[in-house]
Design a protein around this motif. Sequence first.
Motif, PDB file in Angstrom:
ATOM      1  N   GLY A 192     -32.290  50.185  23.662  1.00  0.00           N
ATOM      2  CA  GLY A 192     -33.741  50.004  23.138  1.00  0.00           C
ATOM      3  C   GLY A 192     -34.663  51.193  22.489  1.00  0.00           C
ATOM      4  O   GLY A 192     -35.597  50.955  22.004  1.00  0.00           O
ATOM      5  N   ALA A 193     -33.843  52.176  22.654  1.00  0.00           N
ATOM      6  CA  ALA A 193     -34.675  53.325  22.389  1.00  0.00           C
ATOM      7  C   ALA A 193     -34.364  53.768  20.953  1.00  0.00           C
ATOM      8  O   ALA A 193     -35.179  54.386  20.019  1.00  0.00           O
ATOM      9  CB  ALA A 193     -34.198  54.492  23.310  1.00  0.00           C
ATOM     10  N   CYS A 194     -33.000  53.793  20.351  1.00  0.00           N
ATOM     11  CA  CYS A 194     -32.880  54.476  19.168  1.00  0.00           C
ATOM     12  C   CYS A 194     -33.199  53.638  18.059  1.00  0.00           C
ATOM     13  O   CYS A 194     -33.247  53.986  16.787  1.00  0.00           O
ATOM     14  CB  CYS A 194     -31.640  54.942  18.989  1.00  0.00           C
ATOM     15  N   LEU A 195     -33.239  52.301  18.135  1.00  0.00           N
ATOM     16  CA  LEU A 195     -33.729  51.434  16.914  1.00  0.00           C
ATOM     17  C   LEU A 195     -32.492  51.310  16.032  1.00  0.00           C
ATOM     18  O   LEU A 195     -32.445  50.979  14.863  1.00  0.00           O
ATOM     19  CB  LEU A 195     -34.910  51.732  16.254  1.00  0.00           C
ATOM     20  N   CYS A 196     -30.985  51.580  16.269  1.00  0.00           N
ATOM     21  CA  CYS A 196     -29.860  51.818  15.197  1.00  0.00           C
ATOM     22  C   CYS A 196     -29.305  50.318  15.208  1.00  0.00           C
ATOM     23  O   CYS A 196     -28.691  49.940  14.093  1.00  0.00           O
ATOM     24  CB  CYS A 196     -28.850  52.578  15.821  1.00  0.00           C
TER      25      CYS A 196
ATOM     26  N   GLY B 154     -37.988  59.602  18.641  1.00  0.00           N
ATOM     27  CA  GLY B 154     -36.874  58.793  18.014  1.00  0.00           C
ATOM     28  C   GLY B 154     -35.641  58.652  18.915  1.00  0.00           C
ATOM     29  O   GLY B 154     -34.846  57.897  18.568  1.00  0.00           O
TER      30      GLY B 154
ATOM     31  N   PHE C 287     -28.913  59.131  24.675  1.00  0.00           N
ATOM     32  CA  PHE C 287     -28.216  58.034  24.511  1.00  0.00           C
ATOM     33  C   PHE C 287     -27.056  57.895  25.525  1.00  0.00           C
ATOM     34  O   PHE C 287     -26.446  57.013  25.722  1.00  0.00           O
ATOM     35  CB  PHE C 287     -27.695  57.846  22.898  1.00  0.00           C
TER      36      PHE C 287
ATOM     37  N   ARG D   4     -27.448  51.220  10.347  1.00  0.00           N
ATOM     38  CA  ARG D   4     -28.143  52.188  10.568  1.00  0.00           C
ATOM     39  C   ARG D   4     -27.685  53.714  11.208  1.00  0.00           C
ATOM     40  O   ARG D   4     -28.502  54.492  11.526  1.00  0.00           O
ATOM     41  CB  ARG D   4     -29.569  51.956  11.287  1.00  0.00           C
TER      42      ARG D   4
END
Lengths: 259, 287
Positions: A227-231, B6, B253, B43
């Motif tokens: 849930g951090a990068c919103l990709c 981000g 990530f 995205r």
Amino acid sequence: MTKRIIDLRLVEKREWPQAVLLKLRSDVEPLPEAAPGQFVQVRVDQSPATYLRRPISIHFIDRERRELWLLVRKVGAGTRAMADWPLQTRVNVVFPLGHPYTLPKASKKERCLLVGGGIGLAPLLYLGKMLHEQGHHPMFLLGGRSADDLIQLNEFEQYGELCLTTEDGSAGIKGLVTAHPVLQGPSPDRIYCCGPKPMMVAVARYARQKGLWCEVSLENTMACGIGACLCCVEDTVEGHRCVCQEGPVFNINQLKWQI
Amino acid sequence: MLTASGTFGYGREYTDFIDLSDLGGIIVKGTTLHPREGNAYPRMAETPSGMLNAVGLQNKGVDYFVEHIYPEVSQYDTRVLVNVSGSTVDDYVACAEKIQALDKIPAIELNVSCPNVKQGGMAFGVSCEGIASVVGAVRKVYHKHLMVKLSPNVTSIADIAMAAEAAGADSVSLINTLLGMSIDAEKRRPRLSTVTGGLSGACVKPVALRMVWQVAKAVKIPVIGLGGISSATDAIEFLLAGASAVQIGTANFIDPAVSVKVVRGIEDYCERHHIEAVSSLTGALEI
């Protein structure tokens, strides 16, 4: 449920033409608590082609043996590399991730239809087990292109009745899952679904027409998984929502699909 | 050591894995004056040793941040910086003013380099005049530490950095993502809904390192290096090139605990080389 980064060991492997089953064992500590429909992020290796982790559904958790089972379709560089892992490979995973399937209250015994297409049958085994343990009545409706796609059937059978379809007719009823006569019978209390999007849309449409409760599991392309990068967003009635955090399981009423 | 905007959400996404107090600070998600839904899916596209993203500054706006997120992040035992983005100079100014009122936010990082929205600030960040206008305007109203995040999508990043410094920036961070593209040849389609997106990850490190080196020679204000850092060795390379601090982005990530590992690794390096202050590494490259 606390997310953890944990090293597991590949202790057993079974391979089919399109998929591989990996049984990963925790040697030192118990596996973290996890629920059906959640997933793990698997570190493949450090090769340029597999830079990011691979999100894989939890197929099954054997708590006594401290085993996490992953059923992986060999589609790209990452999943093919996973299929090639020799036994004893150390596998680094982050889990449990995501929002699980919603189980019915244990007090009310419900009839649940678990619909899986292709590798989408993966999360339904652990779901079926949990439903069965709580006294509900899971029934599996599993579809594939051919009999090669219908795997782990001996495992599924332990927890509920099987209904099978294949597009080429090599096993079960010929056609898509929506062609199976079980859908013409008495309606289930709940439908749980995972598979290719066109199949999930068809199942969602069936549920909508019959006014049935239905949850689906999405597999949008992800980077972080937390849930951090919103990709990996899906357009929902509440706006863009992360499939990795607020999904992968959504009720069909949350989605903006044309159903 | 900071975590890059981000890539770290609002910090809460990582608290299962690390203790935020082990970090120098975190830079929360790009925040704009008004809420933004961001770009359509897909995205993200994985690329060799990296990834492209086209998130497009999805966020609920500065008022939501002040009301709902600040109360939580202000409790963290680490420094919390806010990345501020906008489409017009007035937007940046209004957003910066609202963040200035928050006691526990010691600095903002002005994002004049997002490549993923039509007016996402990169228009400001690619010319000396553009960056001077937005940095100058924000400087007039914002009196705490003003960090300016630079775009690598320029011919001479040192010139841009000097313009930011002259307009009142307290520090510069670089690099934001490199504008890139990915195509699915089988489908003859772009892999991102926006066609182009921002490239990050290990593959951009050599470019980032070169730019940090050039900028550090050109300005007197501190330079914060980022771009492909995933280990203590990577971080130390940026320090040697002239950075006073570093940010970790995409690597979060892949290993959600990487930031703390980098901090520990830098400590080990200093012990091995009998270095008392990490700051002595800044610009210590021997040529």
